[in-house]
Design an enzyme around this catalytic site. Structure first.
Site, short mmCIF file in Angstrom:
data_model
loop_
_atom_site.label_atom_id
_atom_site.label_comp_id
_atom_site.label_asym_id
_atom_site.label_seq_id
_atom_site.Cartn_x
_atom_site.Cartn_y
_atom_site.Cartn_z
N PHE A 1 0.83 -1.20 0.00
CA PHE A 1 0.00 0.00 0.00
C PHE A 1 0.86 1.25 0.00
CE2 PHE A 1 0.86 -0.79 4.46
CZ PHE A 1 0.91 0.48 5.04
N ALA B 1 9.92 -2.50 0.96
CA ALA B 1 8.54 -2.61 0.49
C ALA B 1 7.59 -2.10 1.57
CB ALA B 1 8.20 -4.06 0.16
N LYS B 2 6.58 -1.36 1.14
CA LYS B 2 5.56 -0.88 2.09
C LYS B 2 4.43 -1.91 2.11
CE LYS B 2 3.10 3.40 3.31
NZ LYS B 2 3.82 3.71 4.56
N SER B 3 4.64 -2.96 2.90
CA SER B 3 3.71 -4.08 2.93
C SER B 3 2.91 -4.09 4.22
CB SER B 3 4.44 -5.41 2.76
OG SER B 3 5.10 -5.77 3.95
N TYR C 1 3.74 -3.95 8.89
CA TYR C 1 3.12 -3.05 9.85
C TYR C 1 2.56 -3.77 11.07
CZ TYR C 1 4.07 1.08 7.19
OH TYR C 1 4.73 2.12 6.58
#
Length: 307
Positions: free
Chosen positions: A38, A159-161, A165
């Site tokens: 995202f 990576a913005k995974s 988070y």
């Protein structure tokens, strides 16, 4: 009370649908295995109309994140950019936050993700100061977290995974329960990494220092913005490995992020940073940042898209 405008629209797989109908099946792969990438970024109100800040950079990072996880987005980056603009227009907001997400949808369940479709969505909503009212001026109190960032060759930190988070949530919850606003994680070597959702900068003798990408950090778009704005202001920026104790001896410390923007840190582990308030270099960079996003500076970096 929901913070969302539930009368708004969500872009899903090429169509704008009513907010309350933007649903997925409980058996979707993403729910069980965290298989989503995202982005998060803002659009701002200006006298010339709403302006999106660094749209192209954010969608480029989204496409790079998906590439690492072998998820091919069924739209070109240009088509995705246009979908973001359409979603903002459909919601009639002057300013807000943008959340594009790409995820593995409803197909089969199992660790093997390949049989599942690649679905896409874009949400927008109004969002104020991420780290609390007044944080941009007064600063925030943070702690060094007991939770570390992922080790190299475990998860791709670049990576913005969604899965990454879960680590961020542990950092954030611990900080809140201990009476702080945010936490700062160390990497597996014990050096400064980042906050739960922010990059970290420290200032010593009017020079800005920040951890390198090899410290298990997300390559923040606001982080990159600070590099360029500091250069415009003639402030040196050094990427280097930062030991924990440099936070305590710093003159100033601040967070960056699309949600956090540029937020001063006034204390770490109850130790005041500098004079325990926003410092002059942080304010100078902060002022330049907000002047830029308000359209008060020449857009020489090609960062602004007016709607």
């Amino acid at each position: 009370m929901s913070p969302f405008n539930e009368e708004g629209k969500v872009w899903m797989n090429g169509n704008l649908v009513p907010w309350k109908e933007a649903n997925i099946h409980v058996a979707s792969h993403v729910i069980h295995y965290g298989s989503c990438l995202f982005e998060g970024f803002r659009f701002y109100h200006t006298p010339k109309g709403p302006v999106i800040f660094r749209l192209k950079a954010h969608t480029k990072r989204l496409y790079n994140s998906c590439k690492m996880y072998r998820m091919e987005i069924p739209y070109t980056q240009e088509e995705f950019n246009q979908a973001v603009i359409e979603t903002i227009k459909a919601n009639n907001l002057k300013a807000g936050y943008i959340r594009p997400i790409v995820y593995r949808g409803y197909g089969t369940l199992g660790v093997d993700p390949f049989p599942n479709p690649i679905d896409c969505a874009i949400l927008v909503w109004e969002w104020g100061q991420y780290l609390g009212e007044g944080a941009l001026e007064k600063g925030v109190d943070v702690k060094i977290s007991s939770w570390q960032r992922m080790a190299p060759n475990t998860f791709p930190a670049l990576a913005k995974s969604g899965a990454n988070y879960m680590n961020s949530q542990l950092i954030k919850m611990e900080a809140l329960k201990d009476g702080y606003v945010e936490g700062i994680a160390l990497n597996v070597r014990g050096h400064i990494s980042e906050g739960s959702g922010e990059n970290v900068f420290i200032i010593i003798d009017e020079t800005i220092h920040t951890p390198p990408l090899s410290s298990s950090i997300l390559p923040g778009i606001t982080r990159d913005t600070v590099f360029k704005l500091a250069g415009d202001l003639g402030i040196p920026v050094i990427e280097e490995t930062i030991p924990r104790e440099m936070l305590y001896m710093a003159d100033e410390v601040f967070f960056t992020g699309s949600a956090a923007e540029i937020t001063p840190i006034r204390s770490v582990d109850r130790i005041p940073i500098g004079e325990g308030k926003r410092g002059p270099v942080t304010k100078k960079v902060q002022d330049e940042y907000f002047a830029y996003i308000k359209g008060e500076r020449e857009d020489k970096h090609d960062w602004l898209i007016f709607i």
